[in-house]
Scaffold this active site. Structure first.
Site, PDB file in Angstrom:
ATOM      1  N   GLU A 119       0.851  -1.190   0.000  1.00  0.00           N
ATOM      2  CA  GLU A 119       0.000   0.000   0.000  1.00  0.00           C
ATOM      3  C   GLU A 119       0.887   1.240   0.000  1.00  0.00           C
ATOM      4  OE1 GLU A 119      -3.364   0.115   0.095  1.00  0.00           O
ATOM      5  OE2 GLU A 119      -3.948  -1.915   0.742  1.00  0.00           O
ATOM      6  N   ASP A 165      -7.217   1.787  -7.677  1.00  0.00           N
ATOM      7  CA  ASP A 165      -5.887   2.098  -7.150  1.00  0.00           C
ATOM      8  C   ASP A 165      -4.815   1.184  -7.758  1.00  0.00           C
ATOM      9  OD1 ASP A 165      -7.174  -0.015  -5.512  1.00  0.00           O
ATOM     10  OD2 ASP A 165      -5.352   0.093  -4.284  1.00  0.00           O
TER      11      ASP A 165
HETATM   12 ZN   LIG Z   1      -6.203  -1.603  -3.228  1.00  0.00          ZN
END
Ligand SMILES: [Zn+2]
Length: 184
Positions: A119, A165
């Site tokens: 992330e 994302d």
């Molecule tokens: Zn994600």
């Protein structure tokens, strides 16, 4: 050798914050994929510490309206890279983290089983910080040396109906130019 930077799936150059949200990786399974994400909590706010709380089940639902929506989620990622370039590891790469959800890569479903999740603190609407690329590249290098990783892809590429994302501000060309196996 390089293995000295790994101890049972934990990367020495990260700060470790243990998440209970994981499962043992199936014995026959190998880590062949890296999935990149972005995350910010509350949405579009950085440096709050809330991502770390989310992955360690310490979100206080009373702190922010959005937290009451997410505080019962049991999710995790192997790594978080903050805007300042700090790398935090929550789950051993030898175990399965809960970052990809319903997903498919080159016809294989349930990507958590064979991937490592990273992330990047950020969102879909602005560039990532230089410090994040500076931190990401050595992490990817060590992952690729240690695991049979054939591809680096985005959450949006393995779950295109649900996810956006890390978003179009992420500089994939930079990773490609550095020799990383970007596959999207
Ligand atoms: Zn994600």
């Amino acid at each position: 050798m390089n293995d000295s930077v790994w101890q049972q799936g934990w990367w020495r150059n990260a700060r470790h914050a243990f998440s209970p949200n994981y499962a043992p990786r199936a014995r026959e399974e190998e880590v062949s994929l890296v999935v990149l994400h972005n995350i910010s909590l509350p949405p579009f706010e950085y440096g709050t510490g809330a991502v770390e709380k989310l992955f360690t089940n310490q979100i206080n639902p009373d702190e922010h309206p959005f937290f009451s929506v997410i505080h019962e989620l049991r999710v995790s990622s192997h790594f978080l890279i903050t805007r300042e370039g700090e790398v935090v590891q929550f789950v051993s790469c030898d175990d399965t983290a809960y970052h990809a959800g319903v997903s498919s890569f080159q016809g294989r479903e349930k990507c958590n089983a064979f991937s490592v999740g990273i992330e990047l603190e950020g969102c879909d609407f602005e560039p990532f910080a230089e410090a994040q690329y500076q931190a990401l590249q050595p992490l990817l290098t060590d992952l690729i040396r240690h695991y049979p990783i054939g591809a680096i892809t985005g959450h949006q590429d393995i779950a295109p109906d649900r996810k956006t994302d890390p978003g179009h501000f992420f500089d994939w060309a930079r990773l490609q130019a550095a020799g990383f196996p970007v596959v999207r």
